[in-house]
Design an enzyme around this catalytic site. Structure first.
Site, PDB file in Angstrom:
ATOM      1  N   CYS A  47      29.968  36.303  32.747  1.00 23.09           N
ATOM      2  CA  CYS A  47      30.824  35.611  31.767  1.00 23.09           C
ATOM      3  C   CYS A  47      30.471  34.138  31.610  1.00 23.09           C
ATOM      4  O   CYS A  47      30.906  33.498  30.659  1.00 23.09           O
ATOM      5  CB  CYS A  47      32.288  35.782  32.156  1.00 23.09           C
ATOM      6  SG  CYS A  47      32.803  37.496  31.986  1.00 23.09           S
ATOM      7  N   HIS A  80      35.918  30.497  27.959  1.00 18.88           N
ATOM      8  CA  HIS A  80      35.602  31.927  28.038  1.00 18.88           C
ATOM      9  C   HIS A  80      36.900  32.706  27.859  1.00 18.88           C
ATOM     10  O   HIS A  80      37.949  32.309  28.390  1.00 18.88           O
ATOM     11  CB  HIS A  80      34.963  32.231  29.397  1.00 18.88           C
ATOM     12  CG  HIS A  80      34.839  33.699  29.659  1.00 18.88           C
ATOM     13  ND1 HIS A  80      34.205  34.557  28.800  1.00 18.88           N
ATOM     14  CD2 HIS A  80      35.296  34.462  30.695  1.00 18.88           C
ATOM     15  CE1 HIS A  80      34.264  35.794  29.293  1.00 18.88           C
ATOM     16  NE2 HIS A  80      34.923  35.760  30.422  1.00 18.88           N
ATOM     17  N   ASN A  92      37.479  40.571  26.020  1.00 20.46           N
ATOM     18  CA  ASN A  92      36.438  39.876  26.779  1.00 20.46           C
ATOM     19  C   ASN A  92      35.069  40.448  26.391  1.00 20.46           C
ATOM     20  O   ASN A  92      34.753  41.582  26.739  1.00 20.46           O
ATOM     21  CB  ASN A  92      36.711  40.057  28.278  1.00 20.46           C
ATOM     22  CG  ASN A  92      35.739  39.286  29.148  1.00 20.46           C
ATOM     23  OD1 ASN A  92      34.728  38.764  28.659  1.00 20.46           O
ATOM     24  ND2 ASN A  92      36.034  39.229  30.429  1.00 20.46           N
TER      25      ASN A  92
HETATM   26  O1  UT7 Z   1      35.633  37.531  32.707  1.00 25.79           O
HETATM   27  C1  UT7 Z   1      35.150  37.445  33.989  1.00 25.79           C
HETATM   28  C2  UT7 Z   1      36.175  37.118  35.000  1.00 25.79           C
HETATM   29  N1  UT7 Z   1      37.272  38.025  34.959  1.00 25.79           N
HETATM   30  C3  UT7 Z   1      38.503  37.569  34.819  1.00 25.79           C
HETATM   31  O2  UT7 Z   1      38.687  36.371  34.667  1.00 25.79           O
HETATM   32  C4  UT7 Z   1      39.626  38.542  34.909  1.00 25.79           C
HETATM   33  C5  UT7 Z   1      40.620  38.070  35.915  1.00 25.79           C
HETATM   34  N2  UT7 Z   1      41.737  38.990  36.149  1.00 25.79           N
HETATM   35  C6  UT7 Z   1      42.671  39.241  35.204  1.00 25.79           C
HETATM   36  O3  UT7 Z   1      42.578  38.811  34.062  1.00 25.79           O
HETATM   37  C7  UT7 Z   1      43.891  40.025  35.617  1.00 25.79           C
HETATM   38  O4  UT7 Z   1      43.905  40.120  37.020  1.00 25.79           O
HETATM   39  C8  UT7 Z   1      43.979  41.461  35.012  1.00 25.79           C
HETATM   40  C9  UT7 Z   1      44.309  41.356  33.547  1.00 25.79           C
HETATM   41  C10 UT7 Z   1      42.669  42.199  35.237  1.00 25.79           C
HETATM   42  C11 UT7 Z   1      45.122  42.214  35.684  1.00 25.79           C
HETATM   43  O5  UT7 Z   1      46.341  41.466  35.559  1.00 25.79           O
HETATM   44  P1  UT7 Z   1      47.278  41.183  36.818  1.00 25.79           P
HETATM   45  O6  UT7 Z   1      48.452  40.458  36.321  1.00 25.79           O
HETATM   46  O7  UT7 Z   1      46.440  40.496  37.867  1.00 25.79           O
HETATM   47  O8  UT7 Z   1      47.691  42.614  37.255  1.00 25.79           O
HETATM   48  P2  UT7 Z   1      47.437  43.346  38.649  1.00 25.79           P
HETATM   49  O9  UT7 Z   1      45.999  43.722  38.784  1.00 25.79           O
HETATM   50  O10 UT7 Z   1      48.032  42.522  39.736  1.00 25.79           O
HETATM   51  O11 UT7 Z   1      48.296  44.605  38.461  1.00 25.79           O
HETATM   52  C12 UT7 Z   1      49.723  44.544  38.350  1.00 25.79           C
HETATM   53  C13 UT7 Z   1      50.242  45.937  38.151  1.00 25.79           C
HETATM   54  C14 UT7 Z   1      49.688  46.951  39.146  1.00 25.79           C
HETATM   55  O12 UT7 Z   1      50.701  47.847  39.468  1.00 25.79           O
HETATM   56  P3  UT7 Z   1      51.515  47.693  40.854  1.00 25.79           P
HETATM   57  O13 UT7 Z   1      50.481  47.771  41.921  1.00 25.79           O
HETATM   58  O14 UT7 Z   1      52.164  46.332  40.761  1.00 25.79           O
HETATM   59  O15 UT7 Z   1      52.470  48.843  40.811  1.00 25.79           O
HETATM   60  C15 UT7 Z   1      48.614  47.657  38.361  1.00 25.79           C
HETATM   61  O16 UT7 Z   1      48.387  48.952  38.826  1.00 25.79           O
HETATM   62  O17 UT7 Z   1      49.854  46.416  36.845  1.00 25.79           O
HETATM   63  C16 UT7 Z   1      49.202  47.671  36.977  1.00 25.79           C
HETATM   64  N3  UT7 Z   1      48.204  47.778  35.935  1.00 25.79           N
HETATM   65  C17 UT7 Z   1      48.505  48.225  34.704  1.00 25.79           C
HETATM   66  N4  UT7 Z   1      49.661  48.620  34.150  1.00 25.79           N
HETATM   67  C18 UT7 Z   1      49.629  48.992  32.855  1.00 25.79           C
HETATM   68  C19 UT7 Z   1      46.888  47.484  35.992  1.00 25.79           C
HETATM   69  N5  UT7 Z   1      46.315  47.718  34.802  1.00 25.79           N
HETATM   70  C20 UT7 Z   1      47.301  48.182  33.988  1.00 25.79           C
HETATM   71  C21 UT7 Z   1      47.325  48.586  32.645  1.00 25.79           C
HETATM   72  N6  UT7 Z   1      48.509  48.973  32.125  1.00 25.79           N
HETATM   73  N7  UT7 Z   1      46.225  48.567  31.848  1.00 25.79           N
END
Ligand code: UT7
Length: 318
Positions: free
Chosen positions: A102, A243, A273
């Protein structure tokens, strides 16, 4: 710039994985992303380069070098730069691909500026292009909602006016992030086998929560550091060009820099992204909308796999 016609909406993802439009919108800011159904990264990049050539009245034979930032090259080799060179007829160019995920465009931009500064080259084409849908697992709700396909290109030219163009930069890599965001299969470590396919090793793996924490700090810190280093306040900066990985990371960076919302470029809602394409895609869209003017100070900022990150201070030159 070029984005494919096919749109994948949040409603589409509701139909294929356990997710909701509400979750995707509030957690990421993404509403839609594009998918290239037929073709490869070189098609996205070539169309972007052709768009630039047409709009800038550029003769392909004038291009001295082509740098392509991508993590989804058509093939390991030849380089995607070679495929594009042939198709656009840049008969006098050399070039190469650059892999920094990225942060790829930011690093390629820096490499291109260095070629210009060497005094040996007058015109360098820098392209960010990725067909992320080729390495996305559409059964993995954590990742599949994030990525899309696009290509965008900029032209670097020599100028005698040193107050224009790249003014300063801070770029970093830290390999301790290697276990948080990667694609394991297909390289010399895990050459493709039936097993690597069965284990889904040819797809993106991301520990989203871990990457989020370092990305939000990394991008905000480096952008602020660059402003401090150059004695700039929020008032001096026309735009942050971040980004586009997550709206919350973009907002946090803008806030740290003391910028109002309208000074932070964003199109993540439309494209998701697109890895190496996000920053040039923003630049082209805002430029074409007449929002960027000659003399505007821009801070380009990115964070990605590796880890790789950084920021560049640019004065827009046309
Ligand atoms: O571009 C290169 C670098 N990459 C980035 O900068 C990405 C960085 N990370 C992020 O943008 C975020 O971490 C994500 C968008 C990938 C995820 O968001 P988050 O707020 O960190 O969510 P999480 O991974 O902590 O997940 C929270 C909850 C989980 O459920 P539990 O464990 O709390 O019950 C996940 O299983 O959301 C759940 N979850 C979803 N729910 C509905 C994960 N993906 C989804 C989904 N729909 N698509």
């Amino acid at each position: 710039m070029y984005v494919p016609d096919k749109v994948l909406t949040n409603a589409y993802f509701e139909s294929i994985v356990d997710t909701t439009d509400e979750w995707i919108t509030t957690r990421t800011g993404i509403k839609e992303r594009r998918m290239l159904e037929n073709g490869a990264t070189s098609d996205l990049a070539t169309k972007a380069a052709e768009d630039l050539i047409k709009n800038h009245n550029l003769k392909p034979e004038e291009i001295d070098a082509i740098i392509v930032a991508t993590v989804t090259p058509d093939m390991f080799f030849p380089a995607t730069a070679c495929l594009i060179q042939e198709r656009i007829g840049a008969v006098n160019a050399w070039g190469f691909d650059l892999s920094a995920a990225c942060s790829g465009f930011l690093f390629a931009f820096q490499a291109g500026c260095s070629l210009i500064e060497s005094g040996q080259y007058k015109k360098v084409l820098v392209i960010g292009a990725d067909k992320m849908t080729a390495i996305t697992d559409y059964t993995d709700r954590n990742n599949c909602i994030l990525f899309g396909d696009a290509g965008a290109a900029i032209l670097l030219e020599r100028s005698e006016d040193l107050s224009l163009g790249l003014q300063d930069f801070i770029l970093r890599i830290d390999g301790s992030g290697k276990d948080k965001l990667y694609m394991l299969g297909g390289g010399s470590l895990n050459p493709p086998t039936k097993e690597t396919v069965d284990k889904k090793m040819h797809y993106i793996y991301q520990d989203g929560k871990a990457v989020f924490k370092v990305a939000v700090k990394g991008m905000a810190d480096v952008s602020y550091e660059l402003m401090q280093k150059n004695g700039l306040t929020g008032d001096d900066v026309a735009f942050l060009v971040p980004h586009q990985a997550n709206m919350r990371i973009i907002d946090a960076t803008g806030e740290r820099m003391g910028l109002s919302r309208e000074k932070v470029m964003r199109n993540i809602d439309k494209y998701g992204n697109t890895t190496a394409a996000t920053i040039p895609l923003c630049l082209v869209e805002y430029y074409r909308d007449g929002k960027i003017k000659k003399g505007d100070k821009l801070v380009l900022s990115a964070f990605g796999a590796g880890y790789t990150w950084g920021a560049s201070l640019v004065v827009w030159a046309i």
